[in-house]
Enzyme design. Structure first.
Site, PDB file in Angstrom:
ATOM      1  CB  SER A  78      -0.890   0.019   1.248  1.00 40.88           C
ATOM      2  OG  SER A  78      -1.524   1.266   1.418  1.00 40.88           O
ATOM      3  CE1 TYR A  81      -3.986  -1.573   5.060  1.00 40.84           C
ATOM      4  CE2 TYR A  81      -3.232   0.669   4.629  1.00 40.84           C
ATOM      5  CZ  TYR A  81      -3.684  -0.555   4.161  1.00 40.84           C
ATOM      6  OH  TYR A  81      -3.823  -0.768   2.811  1.00 40.84           O
TER       7      TYR A  81
END
Length: 257
Positions: A111, A151
């Site tokens: 990501s 995350y």
């Protein structure tokens, strides 16, 4: 016909990837919590074992590609369990099934958040393979109040694991290109609430600038995945490809590291 395993296949990027690969004539083994060929929970050791067993039963232990895409974006310990430990277990557990392929390929989902500040303790525990310590640290972070470390840390650790392992005898030495994509904001059910208001969109744009064509459909990521698991991808090794509308460039300028 190539056989590709896609985790997280019931929604978002995984669903789009499955549909695209099947439209091109590939056989896709979908993996998810539900609505999949192999229904398992990749946050658990039992689920990871069941993944390998289930794929083995359906393929006879021979596949051509792995798309380790399943993931969560919530700031909870479960995110670390799925995004890092689940992804690594998928890649390592299914790697032996690639041995019979003429063009074995493997890819995972990182990501643009991997560029953000991680929690060093969490990342190091993950890279050491110490899931118990990693989960304990993730719990501490949650209990410490609203933060955004889990995350980014999960994706930072996954990217670093990829870079360390891609050139090794087990991967490159076996003729398996191992790479990752790093999406920006993708228009999926996961982001629908966040992007549902003008205030939400402004907030997202402030920390995920995407000057090229704005937020992206899942199909854009799927197209990149499809090439990465194709026979045409012969020499890409250990690369984290930012498909993010320019977020990486805006954040890092002309730095390539």
């Amino acid at each position: 016909m190539r056989t590709i395993v896609v985790t997280g296949s019931a929604s978002g990027i995984g669903k789009a990837t499955k549909a695209l690969l099947e439209s091109r004539g590939d056989k896709v083994i979908g993996v998810d919590l539900r609505d999949a060929d192999v229904e398992v929970d990749l946050s658990t050791a039992a689920g990871r074992t069941a993944l390998v067993e289930g794929v083995g039963d359906l393929t006879g232990g021979r596949i051509d590609g792995i798309v380790a895409n399943a993931g969560l974006s919530h700031e909870i310990p479960l995110t670390m369990a799925v995004n890092y430990f689940g992804a690594v277990a998928t890649l390592e557990g299914l790697r032996p099934f690639l041995a019979g392929s003429d063009a074995p390929r493997a890819v995972t989902t990182s990501s643009m958040a991997s560029l953000r500040e991680p929690d060093a303790q969490l990342v190091e525990a993950a890279l050491a393979g110490d899931e118990a310590t990693a989960m304990a640290r993730a719990t501490e972070l949650v209990e410490g109040g609203p933060q955004h470390f889990i995350y980014p840390s999960s994706k930072n650790a996954l990217s670093r694991w990829l870079r360390r392992n891609a050139p090794t005898p087990e991967w490159a030495g076996a003729g398996i290109p191992l790479n990752a994509i790093a999406p920006g904001v993708v228009l999926t059910a996961m982001t629908a609430d966040m992007l549902g208001t003008e205030q939400g969109r402004e907030s997202v744009s402030s920390f995920v600038p995407m000057p090229l064509n704005g937020y992206m459909p899942a199909e854009s990521a799927a197209s990149l995945f499809a090439w990465l698991v194709s026979p045409e991808n012969t020499h890409l090794c250990g690369q984290v490809i930012f498909i993010d509308g320019g977020t990486d460039v805006v954040m890092r300028g002309d730095s390539t590291w």
